[in-house]
Design a protein around this motif. Structure first.
Motif, PDB file in Angstrom:
ATOM      1  N   VAL A 631       0.906  -1.330  -0.080  1.00  0.00           N
ATOM      2  CA  VAL A 631      -0.021  -0.026   0.166  1.00  0.00           C
ATOM      3  C   VAL A 631       0.693   1.239   0.060  1.00  0.00           C
ATOM      4  N   ILE A 632       0.845   1.914  -1.009  1.00  0.00           N
ATOM      5  CA  ILE A 632       1.537   3.126  -1.050  1.00  0.00           C
ATOM      6  C   ILE A 632       0.739   4.524  -0.436  1.00  0.00           C
ATOM      7  N   VAL A 633       1.177   5.016   0.452  1.00  0.00           N
ATOM      8  CA  VAL A 633       0.631   6.178   1.351  1.00  0.00           C
ATOM      9  C   VAL A 633       1.394   7.444   1.346  1.00  0.00           C
ATOM     10  N   LYS A 634       1.002   8.382   0.819  1.00  0.00           N
ATOM     11  CA  LYS A 634       1.731   9.801   0.813  1.00  0.00           C
ATOM     12  C   LYS A 634       1.781  10.126   2.494  1.00  0.00           C
ATOM     13  N   ASN A 635       2.973  10.706   2.735  1.00  0.00           N
ATOM     14  CA  ASN A 635       3.260  11.117   4.182  1.00  0.00           C
ATOM     15  C   ASN A 635       2.174  11.868   4.883  1.00  0.00           C
ATOM     16  N   ASN A 636       1.420  12.816   4.134  1.00  0.00           N
ATOM     17  CA  ASN A 636       0.547  13.680   4.727  1.00  0.00           C
ATOM     18  C   ASN A 636      -0.929  13.038   4.345  1.00  0.00           C
ATOM     19  N   PHE A 637      -0.998  11.752   4.222  1.00  0.00           N
ATOM     20  CA  PHE A 637      -2.134  11.243   3.898  1.00  0.00           C
ATOM     21  C   PHE A 637      -2.516  10.273   5.358  1.00  0.00           C
ATOM     22  N   ARG A 638      -3.342  10.755   5.997  1.00  0.00           N
ATOM     23  CA  ARG A 638      -3.359  10.149   7.306  1.00  0.00           C
ATOM     24  C   ARG A 638      -4.676   9.093   7.540  1.00  0.00           C
ATOM     25  N   ASN A 639      -4.533   8.693   8.793  1.00  0.00           N
ATOM     26  CA  ASN A 639      -5.783   7.756   9.241  1.00  0.00           C
ATOM     27  C   ASN A 639      -5.926   6.340   8.458  1.00  0.00           C
ATOM     28  N   VAL A 640      -4.694   6.126   7.916  1.00  0.00           N
ATOM     29  CA  VAL A 640      -4.631   4.673   6.991  1.00  0.00           C
ATOM     30  C   VAL A 640      -4.242   3.885   8.000  1.00  0.00           C
ATOM     31  N   PRO A 641      -4.737   2.603   8.432  1.00  0.00           N
ATOM     32  CA  PRO A 641      -4.257   1.630   9.629  1.00  0.00           C
ATOM     33  C   PRO A 641      -3.105   1.091   8.869  1.00  0.00           C
ATOM     34  N   GLU A 642      -2.148   0.953   9.983  1.00  0.00           N
ATOM     35  CA  GLU A 642      -0.767   0.344   9.542  1.00  0.00           C
ATOM     36  C   GLU A 642      -1.062  -1.181   9.197  1.00  0.00           C
ATOM     37  N   GLN A 643      -2.045  -1.756   9.729  1.00  0.00           N
ATOM     38  CA  GLN A 643      -2.398  -2.981   9.459  1.00  0.00           C
ATOM     39  C   GLN A 643      -3.772  -3.302   9.293  1.00  0.00           C
ATOM     40  N   ALA A 644      -4.175  -4.109   8.119  1.00  0.00           N
ATOM     41  CA  ALA A 644      -5.611  -4.421   7.855  1.00  0.00           C
ATOM     42  C   ALA A 644      -5.361  -5.747   6.996  1.00  0.00           C
ATOM     43  N   VAL A 645      -6.361  -6.462   6.709  1.00  0.00           N
ATOM     44  CA  VAL A 645      -6.491  -7.611   6.012  1.00  0.00           C
ATOM     45  C   VAL A 645      -7.261  -6.976   4.555  1.00  0.00           C
ATOM     46  N   SER A 646      -6.600  -7.515   3.485  1.00  0.00           N
ATOM     47  CA  SER A 646      -6.926  -6.834   2.197  1.00  0.00           C
ATOM     48  C   SER A 646      -7.476  -8.195   1.517  1.00  0.00           C
ATOM     49  N   ASP A 647      -8.852  -8.085   1.114  1.00  0.00           N
ATOM     50  CA  ASP A 647      -9.279  -8.932   0.261  1.00  0.00           C
ATOM     51  C   ASP A 647     -10.667  -8.405  -0.376  1.00  0.00           C
ATOM     52  N   TRP A 648     -11.043  -8.996  -1.554  1.00  0.00           N
ATOM     53  CA  TRP A 648     -12.021  -8.638  -2.375  1.00  0.00           C
ATOM     54  C   TRP A 648     -13.506  -8.497  -1.464  1.00  0.00           C
ATOM     55  N   HIS A 649     -13.429  -9.767  -0.697  1.00  0.00           N
ATOM     56  CA  HIS A 649     -14.631  -9.916   0.163  1.00  0.00           C
ATOM     57  C   HIS A 649     -14.640  -9.092   1.228  1.00  0.00           C
ATOM     58  N   LEU A 650     -13.720  -8.352   1.518  1.00  0.00           N
ATOM     59  CA  LEU A 650     -13.636  -7.387   2.580  1.00  0.00           C
ATOM     60  C   LEU A 650     -13.745  -5.924   1.838  1.00  0.00           C
ATOM     61  N   LEU A 651     -13.695  -6.142   0.567  1.00  0.00           N
ATOM     62  CA  LEU A 651     -13.842  -4.616  -0.321  1.00  0.00           C
ATOM     63  C   LEU A 651     -12.721  -3.675   0.091  1.00  0.00           C
ATOM     64  N   THR A 652     -11.596  -4.058   0.413  1.00  0.00           N
ATOM     65  CA  THR A 652     -10.527  -3.324   0.596  1.00  0.00           C
ATOM     66  C   THR A 652     -10.098  -2.407  -0.371  1.00  0.00           C
ATOM     67  N   PRO A 653      -9.689  -1.211  -0.037  1.00  0.00           N
ATOM     68  CA  PRO A 653      -9.542  -0.513   1.344  1.00  0.00           C
ATOM     69  C   PRO A 653     -10.568  -0.077   2.178  1.00  0.00           C
ATOM     70  N   ALA A 654     -12.060  -0.304   1.206  1.00  0.00           N
ATOM     71  CA  ALA A 654     -13.107   0.221   2.255  1.00  0.00           C
ATOM     72  C   ALA A 654     -13.524  -0.138   3.501  1.00  0.00           C
ATOM     73  N   ASN A 655     -13.162  -1.477   4.023  1.00  0.00           N
ATOM     74  CA  ASN A 655     -13.008  -1.938   5.144  1.00  0.00           C
ATOM     75  C   ASN A 655     -12.318  -1.219   6.197  1.00  0.00           C
ATOM     76  N   THR A 656     -11.381  -0.516   5.795  1.00  0.00           N
ATOM     77  CA  THR A 656     -10.601   0.348   6.658  1.00  0.00           C
ATOM     78  C   THR A 656     -11.289   1.804   6.876  1.00  0.00           C
ATOM     79  N   ASN A 657     -12.362   1.749   6.404  1.00  0.00           N
ATOM     80  CA  ASN A 657     -13.262   3.194   6.402  1.00  0.00           C
ATOM     81  C   ASN A 657     -12.472   4.477   5.753  1.00  0.00           C
ATOM     82  N   VAL A 658     -12.433   4.337   4.494  1.00  0.00           N
ATOM     83  CA  VAL A 658     -11.894   5.245   3.569  1.00  0.00           C
ATOM     84  C   VAL A 658     -12.389   6.671   3.813  1.00  0.00           C
TER      85      VAL A 658
END
Lengths: 666, 329
Positions: A631-658
């Motif tokens: 996962v590429i995240v700009k340094n000023n782009f915040r509230n992205v969790p350090e750890q999550a599970v990524s899967d189609w059935h979790l509709l990642t990244p929406a499961n981390t509350n985009v």
């Protein structure tokens, strides 16, 4: 050259860190056995999970806040005030790091002009959702739900005052319309969705009142909530009854609809209807997503803009989303998309980011002003090696169908070498198995026959009677021809071709000749579905919870490359395909029982039997577990969790509350 | 002359019919159809799609009908100026193609003109100054131009522009004009961006033209009538332009018809590399995912362009070279 060495050394150090971090993270949930998801009785709240779980309506928040761009519209009289736009009980999202700032544009890349993931991976507007690691259900559009004891009726409580992006109230009528007039309409949906059937019998829907709906099934539907929380039917969030009725034959004026259909260049009303429900074509379509369409292809760049009626707030009562708009720049292919990310043109993205570019990403992170997160994959491996046990050639079927042959193949793979050469040493040898965090994990099965043991493999093949060899040392089939296996794959994941090439050498040691065939994606799909392959490769499938899509544990669907005819027999109820023999049939029966069980514990026990049969038979082979999602995240782009599970059935990244991601302004 | 043109135009109709039929069949030939491609594409991103959605799409796109029925229906609509729907874009084909075809024609035509002007000027200079240093320089350059495939030049140019100047040379418009309506400012923006694909596409053709012009003119300049004219004291410039150059121009014009399809197909690869919003990339993609009506429409229109190009070049040739006769055969 020196700089190269240095950066490589730096990278390996980094990779080690990342790997250990990932390992720690992966062990986290596994160490504490996760509870199987249980339906919560309404209106009790689900147990809070550490990652952005929903909590009860906020106390001490007297007033909601809104984004400046909306406040201007309210001041100009173009929008009602924020209190009127939010439901009585908005869903409260706990920010991952901190309360965010409003504003900014999230830059992303899309590959192919029509790629649009706004309705799926960037909204996850299901009635209920998986939490961030897929271990439990959490409320979403429904604030609470109940399941009956017998697993036949499921009641959902909607949020009073929730609205569509055009300001219309969202009520039970909308879901009823979606169910009765879209899903059940044979012209719009010729085959009724399997996930809404129990024992092959379609369910029905009842409107209890404006904010309560009930799904009723004629038989127990043990996996209904599991399916409902996964990547199924999220399209009800773009199916507003009031708006779509003007395009629906049962509601619209027949002559007007006919004229409009012809004017739009269509022959039939259902084509026109589908077109008007496509967000890529119709930006006016009312939706429930955090952002709604604004610039649509062929205009560039495709842009979505905040939905002023979005129904979630943060813990301080700020209406979400924080970010004003998302721009999706068009890239010709995945490599170009990776180049754009490297040069810092992407704010946050995991789609299309290739693990094979990990070293380059690490090198450029400082210059590109981004950080790299490594999320756990929801599938166990990116390379399932699937021998065709239902081979069209009877001689090959006899050989491939013999478990000793598959055991031998597994024992002949040098998994540690694959790990070092292909996965930068960041993975571990593993069979195709449930993830350690899943309730049906079995270490015995995951680590079964993963050691390299060529002598034992050869003795297994001798035991099968494949003792004659030709001049090249290739074993002969009972009919005297040499054993040749064509491994077919499409060039989608970098690792497939590399692994296939390595298998050529590994299995030569066993007296088996391997030919690697790379072919176009579409051709591969056609060939496997016509059962013309010896062996295929694809990724795992949602092994974080194998009950969702156990394609590799039983002949389930056209994606079960190892047993297509048996899967066809299963899905068609015996009308087409072939009846599977022995254990292959048993696992199908066990999965049917899983679906018929209302008690999650019973489901787990049954599924463990499926896993045990897989340990015994090794129908498909795994090399290593999956490398992390980059996962590429700009340094000023915040509230992205350090750890999550990524899967189609979790509709990642929406499961981390985009919707709670934000861009920190200087 | 009028009869000749009328006959040629009438001949277009069966030719085009044959082209549409063949192209339709060819697009249908590979195993699977658009939905197979669609599923495979989604699956490669880790997304799956349910059987019920696929069945709905199949019905929506009419893929459950036999091919002859689809072909006849499509052809009937084409005759009414409607090219059907693109599956991939979910939009009428006609909405997608005109601007892209327009840009394709603009680039192709400008490239042709660029090729001709440079080819003509340098060719005449090289022929009249044979074995001069400049002639050697142009000759070497043109061999390089012919020798290197243009997509490679495109890649190298892009890399140089990016790594040395930090320029992004892809595309035909700046960001602010990308989806803006047409205006003078947008046209100017287009012209500013157009020189890169123009040079890349024109290099090979220019080199070819230079060689042809030079060789033909050298042949012509040694003819007795040139020697006679020079002996009679005709001005060198007039002597050159009156007949020799005119005769030497013959291959320019007669290959113009072939240059069009060549440029269009050559431009396809370059357009993909440079990310140009022309017909090439979208056509290629339509072929790859078996987006039937979109691909067939492109084939049809590009064929029309090619045939028209050939016709124009034949007519031009008739004007240019008095030796050409029409036969009624």
């Amino acid at each position: 050259m020196t700089s190269d060495v240095l950066s490589r050394r730096r990278f390996i150090k980094f990779a080690g860190l990342a790997a250990s971090a990932a390992a720690v993270a992966a062990c986290g949930p596994a160490a504490a056995p996760t509870q199987p998801p249980e339906p919560t009785p309404a209106p009790a709240q689900p147990t809070a999970t550490p990652a952005a779980a929903a909590t009860a309506a906020p106390e001490a928040v007297s007033k909601y806040n809104e984004a400046p761009m909306l406040a201007q519209m309210v001041a100009a009289g173009q929008l009602p005030p924020v209190e009127e736009r939010l439901p009585k009980e908005p869903l409260v999202v706990e920010p991952v790091e901190e309360i965010g700032q409003y504003g900014g544009t999230w830059h992303r890349v899309r590959v192919g002009a029509t790629e649009n993931i706004m309705n799926s991976r960037l909204s996850y507007c299901n009635l209920i959702r998986w939490n961030v690691d897929g271990s439990a259900f959490v409320p979403n559009a429904a604030k609470a739900w109940e399941a009956s004891e017998d697993g036949k009726t499921f009641t959902f409580y909607l949020r009073e005052g929730m609205r569509w992006s055009d300001g219309e109230p969202f009520t039970a009528d909308d879901i009823v319309f979606w169910f009765n007039d879209i899903v059940s309409n044979t012209e719009l949906t010729p085959s009724f969705p399997t996930w809404l059937k129990a024992k092959g019998q379609p369910g029905t829907i009842e409107k209890v009142d404006d904010y309560t709906i009930r799904f009723v099934f004629p038989e127990t539907h043990g996996l209904f909530l599991t399916y409902l929380a996964s990547a199924n039917g999220y399209d009800w969030a773009q199916s507003q009854a009031k708006y779509l009725k003007q395009f629906h034959i049962d509601y619209a004026d027949a002559d007007e609809l006919e004229a409009a259909t012809k004017a739009a260049g269509f022959e039939f009303w259902y084509q026109y209807f589908a077109n008007m429900r496509d967000p890529n074509v119709n930006a006016d379509l009312p939706v429930l997503w955090p952002w709604k369409m604004s610039v649509i292809p062929p205009n560039e760049p495709m842009t979505v803009v905040r939905n002023p009626y979005y129904w979630k707030v943060d813990t301080a009562g700020n209406q979400l989303p924080y970010i004003d708009r998302i721009e999706f720049t068009l890239a010709e292919n995945a490599e170009t998309a990776n180049m754009m990310a490297l040069s810092g043109k992407v704010d946050m993205q995991l789609r299309h980011m290739l693990f094979s570019n990990f070293p380059v990403f690490s090198q450029e992170a400082e210059a590109g002003n981004y950080r790299i997160l490594t999320w756990t994959r929801g599938y166990i491996t990116d390379s399932v090696i699937a021998p065709n046990v239902a081979h069209a050639d009877p001689v090959m079927r006899q050989i491939m169908g013999d478990k000793r042959f598959r055991w031998a193949l597994s024992l002949g793979i040098n998994r540690e070498e694959i790990n070092q050469l292909i996965y930068l040493g960041m993975t571990e040898p593993n069979q195709v198995s449930p993830l350690p965090s899943s309730p049906v994990y079995s270490e015995e099965q995951a680590k079964n026959l993963i050691e390299l043991d060529v002598p034992r493999a050869n003795s297994l093949l001798d035991e099968m009677g494949l003792t004659d060899k030709d001049a090249e040392g290739i074993r002969l089939r009972p009919d005297g021809k040499p054993i040749v296996i064509n491994i077919e794959y499409a060039p989608v994941f970098g690792s497939w071709g590399d692994i296939a090439e390595l298998l050529v050498g590994y299995w030569k040691e066993l007296g088996i000749q391997v030919v690697v065939k790379e072919e176009d994606r579409t051709l591969f799909y056609s060939r496997k579905e016509a059962n013309e392959h010896d062996m295929g490769m694809w990724t795992g499938s949602a092994e974080f919870n194998p009950m969702i899509d156990p394609r590799w544990f039983l002949p389930l669907s056209l994606e079960s490359i190892h047993a297509i005819p048996y899967a066809q027999w299963y899905t068609s109820g015996g009308a087409t395909g072939e009846e599977p023999p022995g254990d292959l049939r048993t696992v199908q029966e066990l999965y049917d029982q899983v679906k018929d069980a209302a008690d999650p514990q019973v489901q787990i026990d049954l599924f463990k039997q499926i896993i045990d049969l897989n340990r015994e038979n090794v129908w498909v082979l795994g090399a290593c577990n999956a490398p992390p999602e980059v996962v590429i995240v700009k340094n000023n782009f915040r509230n992205v969790p350090e750890q999550a599970v990524s899967d189609w059935h979790l509709l990642t990244p929406a499961n981390t509350n985009v919707e709670q991601y934000f861009i920190r302004q200087a | 002359m009028a009869r000749f043109i009328a006959r040629r135009v009438l001949l277009l109709i069966p030719v085009l019919l044959a082209i549409t039929l063949v192209s339709f069949l060819i697009i249908e030939l590979p195993p699977g159809d658009y939905l197979t491609a669609y599923r495979a594409q989604l699956a490669s991103r880790g997304d799956t799609v349910d059987a019920d959605i696929l069945a709905a799409l199949e019905k929506q796109y009419g893929l459950d009908r036999p091919i002859y029925e689809r072909y006849v229906k499509w052809l009937w609509r084409v005759l009414h100026g409607d090219f059907g729907q693109s599956f991939g874009w979910n939009r009428p084909v006609k909405v997608l193609i005109w601007e892209r075809l327009g840009l394709t024609v603009a680039i192709t035509f400008s490239t042709l003109v660029f090729t001709w002007i440079i080819g003509f000027a340098v060719g005449v200079y090289s022929a009249t100054h044979q074995y001069s240093p400049a002639d050697y320089l142009f000759t070497s350059l043109s061999f390089i131009g012919v020798g290197i495939p243009d997509f490679l030049i495109a890649l190298v140019l892009m890399w140089i522009a990016y790594s040395s100047f930090g320029m992004d040379v892809g595309g035909l418009f700046s960001n602010e004009y990308q989806s803006a309506p047409w205006s003078m400012a947008k046209v100017w923006d287009l012209i500013k961006h157009m020189w890169v694909p123009l040079v890349i596409l024109g290099l090979g053709g220019t080199a070819y033209m230079i060689r042809i012009m030079r060789a033909n003119l050298l042949d012509e300049l040694r003819r007795p009538y040139v020697v006679t004219a020079r002996a009679k004291g005709l001005k060198e410039s007039k002597l050159l332009m009156k007949y020799p150059v005119r005769i030497a121009l013959n291959p320019f014009v007669s290959t113009a018809g072939w240059a069009l399809p060549g440029l269009i197909s050559g431009a396809m690869i370059v357009s993909v590399v440079l990310g140009l919003p022309t017909a090439g990339p979208i056509f290629l993609n339509a072929l790859m995912v078996q987006d039937m009506y979109l691909a067939a429409t492109f084939v049809l229109l590009l064929s029309v362009l090619t045939i028209i190009g050939t016709l124009i070049s034949d007519i031009l040739l008739a004007f240019l070279d008095p030796r050409i006769r029409y036969t009624a055969g």
